[in-house]
Design a protein around this motif. Structure first.
Motif, mmCIF file in Angstrom:
data_model
loop_
_atom_site.group_PDB
_atom_site.id
_atom_site.type_symbol
_atom_site.label_atom_id
_atom_site.label_comp_id
_atom_site.label_asym_id
_atom_site.label_seq_id
_atom_site.Cartn_x
_atom_site.Cartn_y
_atom_site.Cartn_z
ATOM 1 N N VAL A 1 0.839 -1.208 0.000
ATOM 2 C CA VAL A 1 0.000 0.000 0.000
ATOM 3 C C VAL A 1 0.869 1.251 0.000
ATOM 4 N N LEU A 2 1.932 1.249 0.805
ATOM 5 C CA LEU A 2 2.844 2.389 0.820
ATOM 6 C C LEU A 2 3.491 2.603 -0.548
ATOM 7 N N LEU B 1 2.234 1.696 -3.362
ATOM 8 C CA LEU B 1 1.172 2.137 -4.273
ATOM 9 C C LEU B 1 0.930 3.643 -4.138
ATOM 10 N N VAL B 2 0.843 4.121 -2.915
ATOM 11 C CA VAL B 2 0.621 5.553 -2.686
ATOM 12 C C VAL B 2 1.794 6.363 -3.230
ATOM 13 N N ILE C 1 1.687 6.430 -7.060
ATOM 14 C CA ILE C 1 0.691 7.369 -7.594
ATOM 15 C C ILE C 1 1.243 8.788 -7.599
ATOM 16 N N ALA C 2 2.002 9.129 -6.558
ATOM 17 C CA ALA C 2 2.523 10.490 -6.436
ATOM 18 C C ALA C 2 3.755 10.748 -7.299
#
Length: 489
Positions: A203-204, A206-207, A210-211
């Motif tokens: 999840v980290l 992935l975030v 995205i950025a």
């Protein structure tokens, strides 16, 4: 051990390992901004996460089998489900990234990986657990080639890209090494933690992805070979299932015979499809190149013997010798450490000695490792006498062989087919490993589902030894042929 070789339709120039340390001055031609470092960190994190996940689950197999009541035959599907999902769609993954956008495919597949990890840690059913492993393999088939494609399009060709690739290439083996220790610790608290731990890390990533990962354009032309992907994956799955189930059901049973016929029909359909579609997964004419054929056979011998031996070791050390998960992980750790520390230097050895000699050295080391284990192991082996020498020989064999086989597979191939060549050899390795593991599992399971001593694993170790020796013979013969050729002016 499972190690990704990343495939995509890009050109990668093989060079000697870059010795520049992270944090040093940026190579000439491209400034390494904080965002650029961030992109590399995300890509490395995903590769690290894959190695971590694979090794942690391997350590946990005996605990999973005990809690969910899974037989040895069922346990191998936790490994093979992932391997077949990855190997079956790897070639399609790189092409999909070109068509739909590398960023979009990478982030979507990473999200699927995180969800499958979460579900795998919560299920109480062996079949559902195997399904989650297959789904994670499918996700890896898209994240792996896309990650390398993002890297090679983000970093300029030359010193900057070579430096990034050097940093990137270490993370798979490092993840595997770390996963052995972490897997041993987590399994001591419960095997489910080996599935749940990667979730927040994914999840980290992935975030951050995205950025940080820049948007890219889709390809203007081209297409999917969906029929080829479906027939190849279905044919491989059915072939492995048949090999696994046939010993119990019987080779002449109508279901077994029907499965064999259907598996062959699917694989034949795949070959026919590849000869007819405009954008095939595999241009079959590439198999006329001798170096590619040798590399594909070599990777089957390497992956097939190594993955199967590791599977047997996890069961032997924990179920027969009653070692704790952490003790077993520490026993296997020398393999991961050797691969992590030796791999960056293999490029220089390839430049000096060539791929063929290094592959022969790899097969010699693997063969000696299996033979040594056969001759010294038993119901109460001594670690320093039996296990440690075996781990060192196998770790050295894998470190020298893996990079050399990949270099041989792409040596002399046109730029436009570099991605196909590297993807093909990786697919061969995964599919070959799945089939060898299926046969090994059948041999181990046929011994009364566990005789409680080393004799149960003896036929399987004999088989992987034979496969390594065949790989050695296949690579030695061409070298001997070259020496015997008359020298003409």
């Amino acid at each position: 051990m499972h190690t990704h070789v990343l495939s995509c339709d890009v050109t990668i120039t093989e060079t000697s390992p870059v010795t520049q340390e992270p944090g040093a001055a940026a190579p000439a031609g491209q400034s390494w901004t904080p965002r650029l470092w961030g992109v590399l960190a995300v890509l490395c994190a995903v590769l690290f996460l894959d190695g971590l996940d694979v090794s942690m689950v391997g350590v946990a197999l005996p605990s999973i089998g005990t809690e969910l009541g899974l037989s040895t035959t069922s346990l191998q599907w936790i490994v093979n489900g992932y391997v077949l999902g990855y190997g079956g769609l790897l070639l399609l993954g790189g092409r999909t990234a070109d068509l739909l956008g590398r960023r979009n495919v990478f982030l979507a597949a990473l999200g699927v990986f995180a969800v499958a990890s979460l579900v795998g840690g919560l299920v109480d059913n062996g079949t559902l657990l195997i399904v989650t492993r297959f789904v994670k393999g499918l996700a890896a088939a898209f994240t792996a080639p896309t990650a390398l494609s993002i890297l090679t399009t983000t970093f300029h060709e030359g010193p900057a890209r070579n430096r990034a690739l050097s940093i990137f290439s270490v993370f798979g083996a490092s993840g595997y090494s770390s996963g052995l220790i972490l897997g041993g610790l987590l399994t001591s608290f419960g095997w489910r933690w080996t599935f749940l731990t990667p979730v927040p890390l994914a999840v980290l990533a992935l975030v951050a992805g995205i950025a940080l990962i820049p948007r890219d354009k889709r390809a203007d032309e081209g297409g999917h070979d969906l029929v080829g992907a479906v027939t190849l994956t279905a044919g491989m799955l059915l072939a492995v299932y048949t090999v696994v189930s046939a010993p119990e059901r019987g080779w002449l049973d109508p279901v077994t015979l029907g499965s064999i016929v259907l598996a062959v029909a699917l694989l034949v359909a795949f070959v026919i499809t590849e000869n007819k579609v405009r954008h095939p997964l595999i241009r079959l004419g590439i198999l006329r190149v001798g170096s590619i054929v040798r590399a594909n056979i070599s990777i089957i011998a390497l992956f097939g013997s190594f993955l199967s031996f590791q599977f047997m070791m996890t069961l032997y050390l924990q179920d027969v010798l009653h070692w704790s998960p952490l003790k077993m992980a520490m026993a296997l750790l020398p393999i991961g450490l050797l691969v992590a520390f030796a791999s960056p230097f293999v490029g220089k050895l390839i430049t000096r000695y060539g791929t063929s000699r290094l592959i022969v050295s790899s097969m010699v080391s693997l063969s000696l490792g299996y033979v040594w284990f056969l001759s010294t192991a038993g119901d109460s082996p001594k670690y320093l006498v039996s296990v440690l020498p075996t781990m060192l020989l196998l770790g050295g064999g894998f470190a020298f062989g893996f990079s050399s086989i990949m270099a041989q597979a792409t040596d002399g191939i046109e730029d436009a087919e570099q991605g196909l060549a590297s993807g093909l050899v990786q697919t061969s390795g995964q599919v070959g490993a799945a089939l060898v593991l299926a046969v090994v599992t059948a041999l181990v399971a046929s011994d009364g589902q566990g005789s409680g001593d080393f004799g149960q694993f003896h036929p399987g170790v004999n088989l992987v030894t034979g496969i390594a020796v065949l790989g050695l013979a296949f690579n030695v013969l061409p070298l001997l042929g070259r020496r015997r050729q008359p020298k003409h002016a």
